[in-house]
Write a protein that holds these residues in place. Structure first.
Motif, PDB file in Angstrom:
ATOM      1  N   PRO A  19       0.731  -1.100  -0.015  1.00  0.00           N
ATOM      2  CA  PRO A  19      -0.044   0.003   0.082  1.00  0.00           C
ATOM      3  C   PRO A  19       0.738   1.156  -0.074  1.00  0.00           C
ATOM      4  O   PRO A  19       1.919   1.349   0.625  1.00  0.00           O
ATOM      5  N   ALA A  20       0.368   2.478  -0.740  1.00  0.00           N
ATOM      6  CA  ALA A  20       1.108   3.513  -0.832  1.00  0.00           C
ATOM      7  C   ALA A  20       0.731   4.728  -0.209  1.00  0.00           C
ATOM      8  O   ALA A  20      -0.527   4.711  -0.211  1.00  0.00           O
ATOM      9  N   ILE A  21       1.533   5.768   0.376  1.00  0.00           N
ATOM     10  CA  ILE A  21       1.126   6.763   0.835  1.00  0.00           C
ATOM     11  C   ILE A  21       1.591   7.950   0.039  1.00  0.00           C
ATOM     12  O   ILE A  21       2.888   7.920  -0.466  1.00  0.00           O
ATOM     13  N   LEU A  22       0.794   9.105  -0.175  1.00  0.00           N
ATOM     14  CA  LEU A  22       1.157  10.244  -1.074  1.00  0.00           C
ATOM     15  C   LEU A  22       0.783  11.287   0.109  1.00  0.00           C
ATOM     16  O   LEU A  22      -0.193  11.601   0.345  1.00  0.00           O
ATOM     17  N   GLN A  23       2.009  11.864   0.372  1.00  0.00           N
ATOM     18  CA  GLN A  23       1.686  13.133   1.190  1.00  0.00           C
ATOM     19  C   GLN A  23       2.196  14.596   0.430  1.00  0.00           C
ATOM     20  O   GLN A  23       3.435  14.524  -0.326  1.00  0.00           O
ATOM     21  N   ILE A  24       1.313  15.257   0.432  1.00  0.00           N
ATOM     22  CA  ILE A  24       1.524  16.739  -0.221  1.00  0.00           C
ATOM     23  C   ILE A  24       1.440  17.827   0.892  1.00  0.00           C
ATOM     24  O   ILE A  24       0.399  17.827   1.707  1.00  0.00           O
ATOM     25  N   THR A  25       2.284  18.649   0.896  1.00  0.00           N
ATOM     26  CA  THR A  25       2.433  19.671   1.833  1.00  0.00           C
ATOM     27  C   THR A  25       2.669  21.050   1.134  1.00  0.00           C
ATOM     28  O   THR A  25       3.585  21.054   0.369  1.00  0.00           O
ATOM     29  N   ILE A  26       1.901  21.908   1.660  1.00  0.00           N
ATOM     30  CA  ILE A  26       2.134  23.203   1.021  1.00  0.00           C
ATOM     31  C   ILE A  26       1.941  24.404   2.353  1.00  0.00           C
ATOM     32  O   ILE A  26       1.228  24.449   2.831  1.00  0.00           O
ATOM     33  N   MET A  27       3.302  25.114   2.242  1.00  0.00           N
ATOM     34  CA  MET A  27       3.520  25.695   3.365  1.00  0.00           C
ATOM     35  C   MET A  27       3.960  27.142   3.088  1.00  0.00           C
ATOM     36  O   MET A  27       4.474  27.502   2.047  1.00  0.00           O
ATOM     37  N   ASN A  28       3.275  28.206   3.614  1.00  0.00           N
ATOM     38  CA  ASN A  28       3.799  29.455   3.483  1.00  0.00           C
ATOM     39  C   ASN A  28       5.092  30.068   4.073  1.00  0.00           C
ATOM     40  O   ASN A  28       4.971  29.745   5.293  1.00  0.00           O
ATOM     41  N   GLU A  29       5.912  30.349   3.213  1.00  0.00           N
ATOM     42  CA  GLU A  29       7.370  30.531   3.864  1.00  0.00           C
ATOM     43  C   GLU A  29       7.871  31.836   3.412  1.00  0.00           C
ATOM     44  O   GLU A  29       8.780  31.994   2.490  1.00  0.00           O
ATOM     45  N   THR A  30       7.260  33.035   3.949  1.00  0.00           N
ATOM     46  CA  THR A  30       7.710  34.256   3.566  1.00  0.00           C
ATOM     47  C   THR A  30       8.997  34.720   4.113  1.00  0.00           C
ATOM     48  O   THR A  30       9.402  34.371   5.275  1.00  0.00           O
ATOM     49  N   SER A  31       9.805  35.776   3.526  1.00  0.00           N
ATOM     50  CA  SER A  31      10.859  36.451   3.789  1.00  0.00           C
ATOM     51  C   SER A  31      10.904  37.761   3.254  1.00  0.00           C
ATOM     52  O   SER A  31       9.977  38.046   2.547  1.00  0.00           O
ATOM     53  N   LYS A  32      11.750  38.624   3.706  1.00  0.00           N
ATOM     54  CA  LYS A  32      11.835  39.772   3.222  1.00  0.00           C
ATOM     55  C   LYS A  32      12.258  39.962   1.615  1.00  0.00           C
ATOM     56  O   LYS A  32      11.696  40.688   1.061  1.00  0.00           O
ATOM     57  N   GLN A  33      13.094  38.822   1.444  1.00  0.00           N
ATOM     58  CA  GLN A  33      13.439  38.742  -0.026  1.00  0.00           C
ATOM     59  C   GLN A  33      12.192  37.963  -1.004  1.00  0.00           C
ATOM     60  O   GLN A  33      12.010  38.683  -2.001  1.00  0.00           O
ATOM     61  N   TYR A  34      11.505  37.193  -0.363  1.00  0.00           N
ATOM     62  CA  TYR A  34      10.325  36.625  -1.134  1.00  0.00           C
ATOM     63  C   TYR A  34       9.043  36.855  -0.271  1.00  0.00           C
ATOM     64  O   TYR A  34       8.928  35.822   0.357  1.00  0.00           O
ATOM     65  N   PRO A  35       8.347  37.911  -0.206  1.00  0.00           N
ATOM     66  CA  PRO A  35       7.190  38.119   0.487  1.00  0.00           C
ATOM     67  C   PRO A  35       5.978  37.322   0.299  1.00  0.00           C
ATOM     68  O   PRO A  35       5.277  37.009   1.214  1.00  0.00           O
ATOM     69  N   ASN A  36       6.009  36.522  -0.802  1.00  0.00           N
ATOM     70  CA  ASN A  36       4.816  35.859  -1.159  1.00  0.00           C
ATOM     71  C   ASN A  36       5.191  34.262  -1.679  1.00  0.00           C
ATOM     72  O   ASN A  36       4.538  33.567  -2.556  1.00  0.00           O
TER      73      ASN A  36
END
Length: 46
Positions: A19-36
């Motif tokens: 049996p297989a498991i697929l994990q998808i994670t999306i996180m907001n990682e803002t910084s001064k250089q990359y605000p979005n």
């Protein structure tokens, strides 16, 4: 993102007899250089 998920399924699940498991994670990682910025992680157990 669609290609990341398709690739994880095609190369991880199709070759695994267990049996297989697929994990998808999306996180907001803002910084001064990359605000979005966000981090997308796709992992499979295969």
């Amino acid at each position: 993102m669609k290609l990341l998920v398709e690739n994880a399924i095609q190369h991880g699940f199709s070759q695994s007899a267990a049996p297989a498991i697929l994990q998808i994670t999306i996180m907001n990682e803002t910084s001064k250089q990359y605000p979005n910025a966000c981090v997308i992680s796709v992992k499979n157990a295969g």
